[in-house]
Design an enzyme around this catalytic site. Structure first.
Site, PDB file in Angstrom:
ATOM      1  N   SER A 175      25.053   1.785   9.268  1.00 31.44           N
ATOM      2  CA  SER A 175      23.973   1.906  10.248  1.00 31.44           C
ATOM      3  C   SER A 175      23.932   3.353  10.697  1.00 31.44           C
ATOM      4  CB  SER A 175      24.264   1.018  11.459  1.00 31.44           C
ATOM      5  OG  SER A 175      23.420   1.363  12.541  1.00 31.44           O
ATOM      6  N   TYR A 204      30.096  -2.565  17.445  1.00 25.78           N
ATOM      7  CA  TYR A 204      29.225  -2.475  16.269  1.00 25.78           C
ATOM      8  C   TYR A 204      29.375  -1.116  15.578  1.00 25.78           C
ATOM      9  CZ  TYR A 204      24.918  -2.770  13.491  1.00 25.78           C
ATOM     10  OH  TYR A 204      24.009  -2.794  12.463  1.00 25.78           O
TER      11      TYR A 204
HETATM   12  P1  NAI Z   1      19.594 -10.332   9.216  1.00 25.37           P
HETATM   13  O1  NAI Z   1      20.237 -11.230  10.217  1.00 25.37           O
HETATM   14  O2  NAI Z   1      18.120 -10.452   9.018  1.00 25.37           O
HETATM   15  O3  NAI Z   1      20.313 -10.474   7.819  1.00 25.37           O
HETATM   16  C1  NAI Z   1      21.707 -10.581   7.711  1.00 25.37           C
HETATM   17  C2  NAI Z   1      22.058 -11.773   6.851  1.00 25.37           C
HETATM   18  O4  NAI Z   1      23.485 -11.842   6.799  1.00 25.37           O
HETATM   19  C3  NAI Z   1      21.581 -13.096   7.441  1.00 25.37           C
HETATM   20  O5  NAI Z   1      20.866 -13.865   6.484  1.00 25.37           O
HETATM   21  C4  NAI Z   1      22.845 -13.795   7.877  1.00 25.37           C
HETATM   22  O6  NAI Z   1      22.764 -15.209   7.726  1.00 25.37           O
HETATM   23  C5  NAI Z   1      23.863 -13.186   6.936  1.00 25.37           C
HETATM   24  N1  NAI Z   1      25.229 -13.289   7.450  1.00 25.37           N
HETATM   25  C6  NAI Z   1      25.667 -13.152   8.713  1.00 25.37           C
HETATM   26  N2  NAI Z   1      26.978 -13.407   8.788  1.00 25.37           N
HETATM   27  C7  NAI Z   1      27.383 -13.682   7.532  1.00 25.37           C
HETATM   28  C8  NAI Z   1      28.627 -14.041   6.962  1.00 25.37           C
HETATM   29  N3  NAI Z   1      29.733 -14.170   7.709  1.00 25.37           N
HETATM   30  N4  NAI Z   1      28.687 -14.260   5.635  1.00 25.37           N
HETATM   31  C9  NAI Z   1      27.571 -14.181   4.865  1.00 25.37           C
HETATM   32  N5  NAI Z   1      26.363 -13.867   5.355  1.00 25.37           N
HETATM   33  C10 NAI Z   1      26.273 -13.617   6.671  1.00 25.37           C
HETATM   34  O7  NAI Z   1      19.991  -8.871   9.700  1.00 25.37           O
HETATM   35  P2  NAI Z   1      19.752  -7.413   9.063  1.00 25.37           P
HETATM   36  O8  NAI Z   1      19.290  -6.579  10.168  1.00 25.37           O
HETATM   37  O9  NAI Z   1      18.968  -7.471   7.840  1.00 25.37           O
HETATM   38  O10 NAI Z   1      21.255  -6.999   8.757  1.00 25.37           O
HETATM   39  C11 NAI Z   1      21.713  -6.588   7.485  1.00 25.37           C
HETATM   40  C12 NAI Z   1      22.694  -5.430   7.649  1.00 25.37           C
HETATM   41  O11 NAI Z   1      21.983  -4.311   8.128  1.00 25.37           O
HETATM   42  C13 NAI Z   1      23.789  -5.708   8.674  1.00 25.37           C
HETATM   43  O12 NAI Z   1      25.017  -5.200   8.158  1.00 25.37           O
HETATM   44  C14 NAI Z   1      23.344  -4.916   9.877  1.00 25.37           C
HETATM   45  O13 NAI Z   1      24.433  -4.548  10.682  1.00 25.37           O
HETATM   46  C15 NAI Z   1      22.685  -3.731   9.208  1.00 25.37           C
HETATM   47  N6  NAI Z   1      21.745  -2.957  10.020  1.00 25.37           N
HETATM   48  C16 NAI Z   1      20.625  -3.544  10.561  1.00 25.37           C
HETATM   49  C17 NAI Z   1      19.728  -2.772  11.279  1.00 25.37           C
HETATM   50  C18 NAI Z   1      18.468  -3.353  11.845  1.00 25.37           C
HETATM   51  O14 NAI Z   1      17.789  -2.666  12.618  1.00 25.37           O
HETATM   52  N7  NAI Z   1      18.081  -4.544  11.517  1.00 25.37           N
HETATM   53  C19 NAI Z   1      19.960  -1.347  11.494  1.00 25.37           C
HETATM   54  C20 NAI Z   1      21.145  -0.850  10.889  1.00 25.37           C
HETATM   55  C21 NAI Z   1      21.985  -1.626  10.175  1.00 25.37           C
END
Ligand code: NAI
Length: 289
Positions: free
Chosen positions: A141, A154
């Site tokens: 991130s 985080y």
């Molecule tokens: P999201 O919640 O839409 O997608 C994340 C996915 O990971 C979900 O489908 C969830 O079910 C799955 N997940 C959660 N815990 C899990 C586990 N223990 N095992 C397997 N799958 C699991 O969220 P997003 O935002 O797409 O997040 C993806 C990555 O991007 C994360 O690492 C987040 O920290 C990072 N990120 C997100 C930002 C944002 O603004 N959305 C900004 C910077 C980084």
């Protein structure tokens, strides 16, 4: 490089950024395993990706090491080899550090850092073993590079997964594995719902109020980058072998200030010994010494 016919394994690949990455990789001709803890996300993602023989959806909690190995076995059984690992699954809590419980730390670090470690330990040896080369992308991130108050758990976890890529990059490049740290700013996703998959034994949180607020919506959501935009950015970063895959320009000043601050903080009063200078200039590639 040509990704056509190669295989990717994307954790958290059924929603948000992971799904955006999955779409881009599928578009580049890759076979795809999306591994995610949420079955509803997996079902929706398979539909959005158009199903088909090149997509394998696996329910996986990345903190479960045995299940991770079994998921990698399934991906290899279907596609032969894994070439690209995207350690993307992630969760978040936000708020004052003094409110954090051990469960808050353990949950976020367990998924964001522990899940990434599990991905590396499970899949890196498999990539090295087939000898066709490969790539690892850790989704970190911008908060790893420009940390903000109230994001201690985080951001420190995200800094760890950036550091993994920085250390592994020079170590593995000569063996055909490229490592990249993907550091996006705000992206449209379902991360505000992350609390829904929080395990019962780690449910004691200091952030219940903040979590409720996050789940009730975000007035700036429409301004964030889309999953498709960042997915294409990650694909480009992979094609170009970039170490840092960065996105959001509003962090430029913060990144620069941090670089300048750390540069300025280095002690320039150097020891006299020529041997010392020669030795450590080589070891740490520091042109200033
Ligand atoms: P999201 O919640 O839409 O997608 C994340 C996915 O990971 C979900 O489908 C969830 O079910 C799955 N997940 C959660 N815990 C899990 C586990 N223990 N095992 C397997 N799958 C699991 O969220 P997003 O935002 O797409 O997040 C993806 C990555 O991007 C994360 O690492 C987040 O920290 C990072 N990120 C997100 C930002 C944002 O603004 N959305 C900004 C910077 C980084």
């Amino acid at each position: 490089q040509d990704l056509q016919g190669k295989t990717a394994f994307v954790t958290g690949g059924a929603s948000g950024i992971g799904l955006g990455i999955a779409k881009a990789l599928l578009g580049a001709g890759m076979n795809l395993t999306i591994a995610d803890i949420r079955q509803d996300h997996l079902d929706e993602a398979v539909a959005e990706l158009g199903g088909g023989e090149r997509v394998l959806a696996i329910r996986l909690d990345v903190t479960d090491r045995e299940a991770f190995a079994a998921a990698a076995d399934r991906a290899e059984a279907k596609f032969g080899k894994i070439h690209l690992l995207c350690n993307n699954a992630g969760v978040a809590v936000v708020g004052p550090t003094d409110l954090a419980t051990y469960a808050d730390w353990d949950w976020v670090m367990g998924v964001n850092v522990g899940g990434t470690i599990n991905g590396i330990v499970t899949i890196l040896p498999r990539i090295l073993a087939h000898g066709e080369g490969g790539h690892i992308v850790n989704t970190a991130s911008m908060s790893a590079l420009v940390p903000a108050a109230g994001t201690t758990i985080y951001s420190s976890g995200k800094a760890a997964v950036v550091s993994m890529m920085e250390c592994m990059r020079p170590e593995l490049e000569a063996r055909g594995v490229i490592c990249s740290a993907f550091c996006p700013g705000a992206v449209q996703s379902n991360i505000a719902e992350a609390g829904k998959t929080r395990p019962e034994e780690l449910s004691a949180t200091g952030y219940a109020e903040a979590d409720k607020r996050r789940q009730s919506g975000d007035q700036f959501f429409h301004l964030y980058q889309t999953k498709e935009e960042v997915g294409q950015r990650v694909l480009r970063g992979i094609m170009n072998d970039e170490l840092y895959i960065l996105t959001h320009s509003e962090f430029l000043d913060g990144v620069r200030e941090r670089g300048e601050a750390t540069t300025a903080a280095v002690q320039t009063h150097l020891p006299e010994s020529e041997e010392y200078k020669r030795t450590f200039a080589i070891l740490f590639r520091n042109p200033a010494i």
